[in-house]
Motif scaffolding. Structure first.
Motif, PDB file in Angstrom:
ATOM      1  N   THR A   1      -9.103  -6.320   0.715  1.00 14.65           N
ATOM      2  CA  THR A   1      -9.493  -7.519   1.468  1.00 14.65           C
ATOM      3  C   THR A   1     -10.185  -8.513   0.531  1.00 14.65           C
ATOM      4  O   THR A   1     -10.573  -8.167  -0.591  1.00 14.65           O
ATOM      5  CB  THR A   1     -10.453  -7.169   2.621  1.00 14.65           C
TER       6      THR A   1
ATOM      7  N   GLN B   1     -13.308 -11.419   0.772  1.00 11.69           N
ATOM      8  CA  GLN B   1     -14.379 -11.977   1.596  1.00 11.69           C
ATOM      9  C   GLN B   1     -15.308 -12.777   0.697  1.00 11.69           C
ATOM     10  O   GLN B   1     -15.798 -12.268  -0.317  1.00 11.69           O
ATOM     11  CB  GLN B   1     -15.165 -10.860   2.296  1.00 11.69           C
TER      12      GLN B   1
ATOM     13  N   THR C   1     -11.910 -20.158   4.298  1.00 14.28           N
ATOM     14  CA  THR C   1     -11.479 -19.193   5.307  1.00 14.28           C
ATOM     15  C   THR C   1     -10.168 -19.672   5.930  1.00 14.28           C
ATOM     16  O   THR C   1      -9.844 -20.860   5.856  1.00 14.28           O
ATOM     17  CB  THR C   1     -12.552 -19.033   6.397  1.00 14.28           C
ATOM     18  N   PRO C   2      -9.406 -18.786   6.555  1.00 13.34           N
ATOM     19  CA  PRO C   2      -8.110 -19.183   7.113  1.00 13.34           C
ATOM     20  C   PRO C   2      -8.182 -20.339   8.100  1.00 13.34           C
ATOM     21  O   PRO C   2      -7.275 -21.177   8.144  1.00 13.34           O
ATOM     22  CB  PRO C   2      -7.614 -17.899   7.791  1.00 13.34           C
ATOM     23  N   ASP C   3      -9.250 -20.396   8.890  1.00 12.91           N
ATOM     24  CA  ASP C   3      -9.351 -21.451   9.900  1.00 12.91           C
ATOM     25  C   ASP C   3      -9.575 -22.836   9.287  1.00 12.91           C
ATOM     26  O   ASP C   3      -9.393 -23.852   9.965  1.00 12.91           O
ATOM     27  CB  ASP C   3     -10.461 -21.134  10.905  1.00 12.91           C
TER      28      ASP C   3
ATOM     29  N   ALA D   1      -9.211 -13.127   3.536  1.00 13.06           N
ATOM     30  CA  ALA D   1      -8.406 -12.450   4.556  1.00 13.06           C
ATOM     31  C   ALA D   1      -8.876 -11.007   4.661  1.00 13.06           C
ATOM     32  O   ALA D   1      -8.978 -10.306   3.651  1.00 13.06           O
ATOM     33  CB  ALA D   1      -6.920 -12.494   4.210  1.00 13.06           C
TER      34      ALA D   1
ATOM     35  N   ASP E   1      -3.935 -10.561  10.892  1.00 15.36           N
ATOM     36  CA  ASP E   1      -4.033 -11.804  11.670  1.00 15.36           C
ATOM     37  C   ASP E   1      -4.460 -12.960  10.775  1.00 15.36           C
ATOM     38  O   ASP E   1      -3.980 -14.093  10.927  1.00 15.36           O
ATOM     39  CB  ASP E   1      -5.027 -11.636  12.824  1.00 15.36           C
ATOM     40  N   ASP E   2      -5.382 -12.693   9.842  1.00  9.97           N
ATOM     41  CA  ASP E   2      -5.802 -13.734   8.902  1.00  9.97           C
ATOM     42  C   ASP E   2      -4.621 -14.187   8.049  1.00  9.97           C
ATOM     43  O   ASP E   2      -4.432 -15.389   7.816  1.00  9.97           O
ATOM     44  CB  ASP E   2      -6.917 -13.215   7.996  1.00  9.97           C
TER      45      ASP E   2
ATOM     46  N   GLN F   1      -2.305 -16.330   9.999  1.00  8.21           N
ATOM     47  CA  GLN F   1      -2.870 -17.663  10.162  1.00  8.21           C
ATOM     48  C   GLN F   1      -2.635 -18.507   8.904  1.00  8.21           C
ATOM     49  O   GLN F   1      -2.386 -19.722   8.982  1.00  8.21           O
ATOM     50  CB  GLN F   1      -4.365 -17.570  10.470  1.00  8.21           C
TER      51      GLN F   1
END
Length: 406
Positions: free
Chosen positions: A120, A122, A167-169, A186, A190-191, A194
């Motif tokens: 991952t 972060q 971030t993905p958003d 991610a 789901d990330d 997106q």
């Protein structure tokens, strides 16, 4: 649709063989024809080309120079992907910069996460099972040790291009900005999904940079549909029985062509019906015969139009050929089915096919293959009008739904 097999939907540049296979397998599972090339140019018929540059252990300048050999493949891709190691081994900075230069793309989305394998990202930090990668065995890899857990620092060792961690958003907004390297966190599939959605929203597709996780997300987005577009010009009784039986299935839509519209060359309404059916996930059966009695009205129709039977058939077939070509330009069904020899040839002609490569048989009397050298590169199934049983078309639908998704 592709004009030739070099305009590929996806081109992936991987830096080792196993990584190349990891990048391509999810596309293959979802119905794409995938080839891994060790040398280029590769001229085979494939939806997705994965090139193994075998450059992971090279020095950065040599890796970038090697990628320059793939310029023709890079510029022909709808989606260009740089497959990198999920633990940042290799030459990601040099290779990303090289591909941006080769492709002329303005930005790269960099998402090395592979959540299914415990990898991952972060805060821009690459983690393996929650631990920064520099605290794992990958820090002492015998060939390509990882010296930084921060993705930005890894890239900065090999490129001066500006990077930004998001971030993905926030990706969609960042794609409107100036930073050429967008490092995206991610922690789940789901990330990653997106991220692909944001990339799809760009007028200019960015370079995708990631591990098998991002490749899987792209494959999910590009998964081949399972709908069949069937064009049936035969008026034989068995062909009508096949249409009737298949039309009783819930996810099948029928589009009946009015002969008056053929002579008016009025196809806009039919194209809309076909698009609506396929968009709804339905198989679409296009046919010209309302029932088994319609064949007995041919003589009357010829007299009304002042045409011979042959001329009438040619007019209808040409209309269906053009209708099919136009429908395929606007839609991407899983496969094309044509019934009736004259109609099959009219469709082939409308698509500028140079031949037909037989690959096998779907059901009795239903060969399948691909048109050669033409616009439609999907599977094609043909059937002589009077052949088969009343369940033949149902068998074809079963093949599309079950076998083609394996």
């Amino acid at each position: 649709m592709k004009e030739n097999n070099l305009n590929r939907e996806v081109v992936v540049i991987a830096d080792d063989f196993t990584g190349a296979n990891d990048a391509g397998v999810s596309l293959a599972v979802r119905g794409k024809k995938v080839s891994v090339a060790f040398q280029t140019p590769f001229t085979g018929d494939t939806d997705a080309l994965v090139i193994n540059s075998d450059s992971r252990a090279m020095v950065a300048s040599e890796a970038a120079e090697k990628l320059a050999h793939y310029a023709a493949d890079v510029t022909a891709a709808t989606w260009l992907v740089k497959k990198i190691d999920s633990t940042l081994r290799g030459n990601p900075g040099a290779e990303v910069e090289a591909l941006l230069t080769l492709s002329g793309k303005r930005q790269a989305i960099i998402a090395p996460a592979f959540p299914a394998a415990g990898r991952t990202t972060q805060g821009g930090i690459c983690r393996v099972s929650g631990v920064p990668v520099t605290e794992t065995e990958f820090a002492s890899d015998p060939k390509t040790p990882v010296r930084h857990a921060q993705v930005a620092k890894v890239l900065a060792e090999q490129t001066a291009l500006q990077s930004r961690v998001i971030t993905p958003d926030r990706l969609a907004d960042a794609l409107q900005g100036d930073a050429p390297l967008l490092i995206v966190d991610a922690q789940s599939d789901d990330d990653l999904d997106q991220i692909i959605v944001a990339a799809c929203g760009c007028d200019e597709r960015p370079l995708l940079v990631g591990s098998a996780g991002l490749c899987d997300a792209l494959a999910r987005r590009l998964a081949r549909p399972r709908q069949l577009l069937a064009v049936i010009g035969s008026m034989s009784e068995i062909a009508q029985q096949q249409i009737q039986r298949a039309g009783e299935v819930a996810n099948v839509s029928r589009v009946l062509i009015d002969i008056d519209d053929v002579f008016r060359n009025n196809m806009a309404g039919y194209l809309q019906q076909i698009s609506t059916a396929l968009a709804a996930g339905h198989h679409c059966l296009v046919h010209t015969c309302a029932d088994v009695q319609a064949r007995h009205q041919i003589e009357k129709l010829c007299q009304q139009r002042g045409l011979s039977r042959a001329a009438l058939g040619e007019t209808i077939s040409a209309f269906l050929g053009t209708l099919t070509r136009t429908a395929l330009e606007a839609n991407t069904p899983a496969a094309l089915y044509v019934s009736g020899g004259d109609v099959a040839m009219a469709v082939a002609s409308a698509l500028n096919a140079q031949g037909f490569a037989i690959r096998g048989q779907v059901a009795q009397c239903v060969p399948f293959g691909r048109f050669l050298g033409c616009r439609w590169q999907g599977p094609v199934m043909t059937k002589a009008g009077g052949f088969g049983t009343e369940t033949t078309l149902l068998e074809v639908l079963h093949f599309i739904e079950e076998k083609m998704s394996d």
